[in-house]
Motif scaffolding. Structure first.
Motif, PDB file in Angstrom:
ATOM      1  N   LYS A 222      69.749  79.846   9.871  1.00  0.00           N
ATOM      2  CA  LYS A 222      69.268  80.860   8.923  1.00  0.00           C
ATOM      3  C   LYS A 222      67.847  80.561   8.463  1.00  0.00           C
ATOM      4  O   LYS A 222      67.063  81.481   8.193  1.00  0.00           O
ATOM      5  N   ALA A 223      67.507  79.273   8.369  1.00  0.00           N
ATOM      6  CA  ALA A 223      66.175  78.893   7.918  1.00  0.00           C
ATOM      7  C   ALA A 223      65.109  79.198   8.958  1.00  0.00           C
ATOM      8  O   ALA A 223      63.951  79.454   8.610  1.00  0.00           O
ATOM      9  N   LEU A 224      65.472  79.193  10.236  1.00  0.00           N
ATOM     10  CA  LEU A 224      64.509  79.338  11.317  1.00  0.00           C
ATOM     11  C   LEU A 224      64.283  80.786  11.740  1.00  0.00           C
ATOM     12  O   LEU A 224      63.136  81.236  11.875  1.00  0.00           O
ATOM     13  N   GLU A 225      65.367  81.497  11.983  1.00  0.00           N
ATOM     14  CA  GLU A 225      65.256  82.828  12.583  1.00  0.00           C
ATOM     15  C   GLU A 225      64.598  83.819  11.632  1.00  0.00           C
ATOM     16  O   GLU A 225      64.925  83.899  10.455  1.00  0.00           O
ATOM     17  N   GLY A 226      63.622  84.538  12.159  1.00  0.00           N
ATOM     18  CA  GLY A 226      62.856  85.495  11.367  1.00  0.00           C
ATOM     19  C   GLY A 226      61.592  84.918  10.768  1.00  0.00           C
ATOM     20  O   GLY A 226      60.754  85.669  10.244  1.00  0.00           O
ATOM     21  N   GLN A 227      61.416  83.591  10.858  1.00  0.00           N
ATOM     22  CA  GLN A 227      60.203  82.958  10.338  1.00  0.00           C
ATOM     23  C   GLN A 227      59.115  82.920  11.416  1.00  0.00           C
ATOM     24  O   GLN A 227      59.396  83.028  12.606  1.00  0.00           O
ATOM     25  N   LYS A 228      57.876  82.718  10.986  1.00  0.00           N
ATOM     26  CA  LYS A 228      56.750  82.690  11.906  1.00  0.00           C
ATOM     27  C   LYS A 228      56.296  81.255  12.178  1.00  0.00           C
ATOM     28  O   LYS A 228      56.367  80.397  11.293  1.00  0.00           O
ATOM     29  N   VAL A 229      55.837  81.035  13.395  1.00  0.00           N
ATOM     30  CA  VAL A 229      55.289  79.730  13.755  1.00  0.00           C
ATOM     31  C   VAL A 229      54.112  79.407  12.833  1.00  0.00           C
ATOM     32  O   VAL A 229      53.282  80.276  12.536  1.00  0.00           O
ATOM     33  N   GLY A 230      54.044  78.158  12.403  1.00  0.00           N
ATOM     34  CA  GLY A 230      53.040  77.730  11.432  1.00  0.00           C
ATOM     35  C   GLY A 230      53.587  77.651  10.028  1.00  0.00           C
ATOM     36  O   GLY A 230      52.938  77.098   9.136  1.00  0.00           O
TER      37      GLY A 230
END
Length: 320
Positions: A270-278
C-alpha cells in the motif's frame, strides 16, 4: 518485510543463475590465464571471445541493429566493448540507467529491450540474485561504455537458446529519495535523516493506528509505481512497540533492495503503489497488514513502521 520469495517473470531475469554457473570460468580458450575477476573485485568480468568479437552492431541505443553471424559458436559467456565510456566504473549493487536490447541469436529478433521503460532507459539494480545478466554485461566498465554480451543457451537452463545482449549504462541513478520535502503529518512517527540520507524513526506516545496509514515525506516526480512493478528502494523498518529496527537496507552496506510490489506484506504494498519515483514515504501498519498472528515470527502481532525511499520502478514483462 517480504512475505514470499520474489518470482521473477522477465526474460532479463531468466539468467539469474548466470554468475553461479560461469563465475569460475576464465577467458575463452585460455584456461591457463588467471581469472581477472580474482584481483579486480568483479563478480565475472567477462572477457572478449570469437563470438562476441564477431557480432556487428550498427547504430546505437534502441536504434542499434545487432547482427549475429550464422556460424557463431557461443562456446562461453563473452563480452566485447564496442565503445568505451568515460564515467565512473560500474560495480555490483550500483543502480544505473541502462539502454539495452536482448536479441535471439538465431533469428535476430529483439526479445526484450529498454523501450518498455519510461524514456527508453531502464533502471537496473545490479543485484546478482536478480540481474546477473546485466552484471555480466556492465560491471567493471565505465558509465557510457557500449558492450555486446554473447550468452550460450545453457546459461538460461534446459531448452535455453543463444542470445546476445547489447547494453550501455547511461548514468548512475540516485540511491536516496530526491523529491521535494513535504510537511510532516501530525500523529505520525518522526523521521530524521543523517548526512548520507539514512533515516531514523521516533515512535510517538500512544497506541498504533488500527488501519494502515501512509504519509509522503518527499514528493518525487518520476514514474508512478503500479501493482506488480519491480521496484528499487531503500528502507528502514521498526516495531511500533519499542522502536527497534528489525529490517533495513541501510544496514546492509546501504545497498538498495529490489522486489515486486506484490511480493511484500500488504502494508508495504500500500505504501508503494501509486507513489512516484523520487518519493520518500512513511507507512504505519497494524498486524493485519503486516505479519499478523504468524506463529514463531518475530513480528507476530506487531504494528510496523517503515520509511521508504522509492528509487526506481519497472513493469514486469510476462514470461516468454
Amino acid at each position: 518485510m517480504r512475505k514470499r520469495p520474489l518470482i521473477v517473470l522477465s526474460t532479463v531475469a531468466a539468467a539469474t543463475l548466470l554468475l553461479a554457473g560461469c563465475s569460475g570460468s576464465g577467458a575463452p580458450e585460455s584456461s591457463g590465464t588467471p581469472d581477472p575477476s580474482a584481483s579486480s573485485g568483479c563478480l565475472l568480468d567477462a572477457q572478449p571471445g570469437k563470438t562476441s568479437d564477431s557480432i556487428d552492431v550498427q547504430g546505437e541505443g534502441l536504434d542499434a541493429v545487432v547482427k549475429v553471424p550464422a556460424d557463431a559458436a557461443f562456446a562461453d559467456v563473452e563480452r566485447t566493448v564496442i565503445a568505451e565510456g568515460t564515467g565512473d566504473e560500474v560495480v555490483a549493487n550500483d543502480l544505473v540507467g541502462v539502454k539495452y536490447q536482448i536479441v535471439e541469436a538465431s533469428t535476430g529478433e529483439v526479445v526484450d529491450s529498454s523501450a518498455r521503460s519510461e524514456g527508453g532507459e531502464a533502471p537496473v539494480l545490479l543485484d546478482q540474485n536478480s540481474a546477473s545478466l546485466f552484471i555480466a554485461a556492465l560491471e567493471c566498465q565505465p558509465i557510457g561504455t557500449q558492450v555486446v554480451l554473447a550468452l550460450p543457451g545453457e546459461v538460461f537452463g534446459e531448452g535455453g537458446t543463444n542470445k546476445v545482449v547489447y547494453a550501455e549504462a547511461v548514468e548512475q541513478l540516485p540511491e536516496v529519495a530526491t523529491g521535494t520535502p513535504v510537511d510532516p503529518t501530525p500523529g505520525m512517527p518522526e523521521v530524521k535523516l543523517d548526512d548520507d540520507g539514512k533515516p531514523s524513526i521516533t515512535i510517538p506516545d500512544g497506541d498504533a493506528p488500527a488501519e494502515t496509514q501512509v504519509a509522503v515525506l518527499k514528493q518525487g516526480d518520476g514514474a508512478t509505481v503500479a501493482s506488480g512493478d519491480l521496484v528499487v528502494v531503500q528502507y528502514l523498518g521498526v516495531k511500533w512497540s519499542d522502536g527497534k529496527e528489525f529490517d533495513s537496507s541501510w544496514s546492509r552496506d546501504a545497498a538498495p533492495a529490489q522486489f515486486q510490489t506484490t511480493g511484500v506484506v500488504t502494508g508495504f504494498q500500500k505504501a508503494l503503489e501509486g507513489q512516484k519515483v523520487g518519493s520518500q514515504v512513511l507507512v504505519v501498519m497494524p498486524p493485519s497488514d503486516g505479519y499478523g498472528a504468524s506463529e514463531g515470527n518475530e513480528l507476530q502481532n506487531e504494528s510496523l513502521v517503515f520509511v521508504v525511499d522509492i528509487l526506481a520502478t519497472t513493469p514486469v514483462q510476462a514470461q516468454q
